[in-house]
Design a protein around this motif. Structure first.
Motif, PDB file in Angstrom:
ATOM      1  N   GLY A 127       0.442   3.791  -3.007  1.00  0.00           N
ATOM      2  CA  GLY A 127      -0.090   5.121  -2.676  1.00  0.00           C
ATOM      3  C   GLY A 127      -1.604   5.222  -2.788  1.00  0.00           C
ATOM      4  N   ILE A 128      -2.286   4.079  -2.831  1.00  0.00           N
ATOM      5  CA  ILE A 128      -3.755   4.066  -2.948  1.00  0.00           C
ATOM      6  C   ILE A 128      -4.361   4.034  -1.542  1.00  0.00           C
ATOM      7  N   ALA A 184       0.835  -1.213   0.000  1.00  0.00           N
ATOM      8  CA  ALA A 184       0.000   0.000   0.000  1.00  0.00           C
ATOM      9  C   ALA A 184       0.865   1.256   0.000  1.00  0.00           C
ATOM     10  N   ARG A 185       1.999   1.173   0.696  1.00  0.00           N
ATOM     11  CA  ARG A 185       2.931   2.306   0.690  1.00  0.00           C
ATOM     12  C   ARG A 185       3.448   2.551  -0.716  1.00  0.00           C
TER      13      ARG A 185
END
Lengths: 336, 336
Positions: free
Chosen positions: B99-100, B95-96
């Motif tokens: 960026g969502i 997720a990092r």
């Protein structure tokens, strides 16, 4: 309904019918004892381990919320819950006891608002008449897993925070009387390269600011819309950094409107270093203290921005920095 | 829209626009190599740890799904992901990178369908135009955390299963062309008192049966509605138990329509004891093999019942039995 880039508008305004808030001895001696439903004077709650004590705190909070809403477990369609334990055992064992269809969440200390966002979305869209959102933490259990066992008596630096022992649960409904959940903004990971597990507030502050900025942008709002904006558990260090960052981004929030759950829950003379932290911090302060202030009419509209460090063994062993996240939920008085 | 007690009907039929499926060397040598987008011949993927290798598998699966859908990361509104690592580090680090805006989930090996259910609900109700649901696991990382490090060479009993090294991601959209997600049934915890980490299939089988039974009841359906019902990772032992239990409950599913992802992914001569397991097991088999069979017209309607053991240290240290759960998602051909 999608609003802007990463937010939801809940046009049907799901109702928080009731909440359940439990805590331990340190919370009983804190600043908000009257905002708890149940307070325990034994950190073990008579259990064989800290983990089992946390499970009991969460079970009690959930059962209290269901009872106060005048419902039975069987009436609740879905249970959204998260905590800090590996494999979120507190949540899963509570889900086993409740028997409610279950979504296990891991947002670390952002889990409270991650769960409330999802529960509100589902209730708003007709996916449930009743949904329960909850989160818990336990000081002894968290220190054992993430830092040093408390029995070790390790000296903590002033930037460290004190994990809240407690649990908070909110029962959402499509209809009824109570505070309304009106908007949510879902955070993305923000990682500024910090890797110190004894300074989580500084690591999380940029995530809180990113989500607040996104919330204002997605809804074309500014701080004047809210009576209070409360971050989840930034503590003194993180709260100051968040204030500075917001000012730099041209989004300064007046001091009397901007607080942090980690600064509210304990008394000044309690040894909490930079403030309180833990999944339960935002959960108990929001579902206890802040909702009581809404119900009493002292506040009309609040934004709770729960912050989490998605911490990992890699942070220690493999020099990874800590990915952080924040989720924001707007709650308004019924007549708001 | 709520259907019955614990299910959702997705009347807008969210589309699986594209999927990304990655795997390791054991999967490359398995029964379904042509159903992967990327296969690695190095279990480390050139990384410094198994955990970092898993992260890379998940990143690749997500990026592949986004790319094949003709989208960019910025187009995707929300990312729902879970894995087996403590603090779901594979999902959070992915997720990092993406960026969502992110929902971290912990449903153990049920995470694939937990994420797909939530993503489909959100897309169906107008909460996102595009959402990504994913899950991952890594054989070395899981054994290190839950059992014995693989280097230890511990002898495994025949009831043990082989954790899949891989990741699967599905990109859901409100409009477009592809298989449709039409229904979901959310499981409750089922715990029959088993506590053996080397016989997870037996522990999970009753949870799978409970969810299948709930699904049939909530939608007034029976097995004849589906061309295939696939449990997530029960393996040989759990699959046989599930079959027996369904028969006892008067819900027998004909053998040719009832399978398990853990029985499909490897060849008979691979040393996988009772079959495959892990978060990635149901994710890669569903998003690769089963969706390809739907696309080729060999199947019209399938029900995937991802099963998870919400395992914990308590299971070993404190004689707690293992809480299990299963979530079911129905996927149909576009013209289904």
């Amino acid at each position: 309904m999608l609003a802007g880039r990463q937010s939801w508008l809940f046009q049907n305004r799901p109702v928080i019918l009731a909440t359940g808030v439990t805590g331990g001895p340190f919370e009983a001696a804190g600043a908000l004892p009257n905002d708890f439903d149940v307070l325990h004077d034994d950190i073990w709650l008579g259990q064989a381990s800290f983990e089992k004590a946390e499970k009991k705190l969460l079970e009690e909070a959930c059962e209290k919320a269901i009872y106060k809403a005048g419902l039975k477990k069987e009436d609740v369609h879905f249970f959204f819950s998260g905590d800090l334990m590996n494999q979120i055992i507190s949540s899963s064992f509570t889900a086993r006891k409740l028997g409610i269809p279950y979504f296990g969440l891991f947002g670390a200390c952002s889990s409270s608002m991650e769960g409330l966002s999802l529960a509100a979305f589902v209730v708003n869209a007709g996916g449930a008449r009743y949904a329960l959102a909850a989160a818990s933490s336990h000081n002894g259990a968290v220190n054992k897993q993430y830092r040093y066992p408390t029995e070790y008596g390790a000296q903590l630096p002033p930037t460290a925070q004190w994990t809240v022992t407690g649990a908070g649960a909110a029962l959402l409904a499509a209809e009824g009387s109570g505070p309304r959940v009106t908007m949510a903004t879902i955070g993305r990971i923000v990682d500024m390269g910090l890797s110190d597990p004894f300074n989580m507030g500084a690591a999380m502050a940029p995530a809180a600011v990113d989500t607040i900025e996104s919330h204002f942008r997605d809804f074309k709002l500014d701080a004047s819309y809210y009576d209070l904006i409360a971050t989840g558990d930034l503590g003194k260090v993180g709260h100051a950094i968040a204030g500075d960052l917001l000012q730099k981004h041209g989004l300064a929030i007046p001091g009397e409107k901007f607080t942090d759950c980690g600064l509210l829950i304990y008394k000044d003379d309690q040894p909490v270093m930079a403030g309180a932290s833990g999944c339960a911090c935002s959960a108990v302060v929001t579902y206890g203290h802040l909702l009581n202030r809404l119900r009493r009419g002292e506040l009309r509209r609040i934004l709770v921005v729960a912050t989490g460090t998605l911490l990992s063994p890699l942070s220690y062993q493999q020099k990874e920095s800590i990915p952080c996240i924040a989720h924001a939920v707007a709650i308004e008085r019924e007549d708001g």
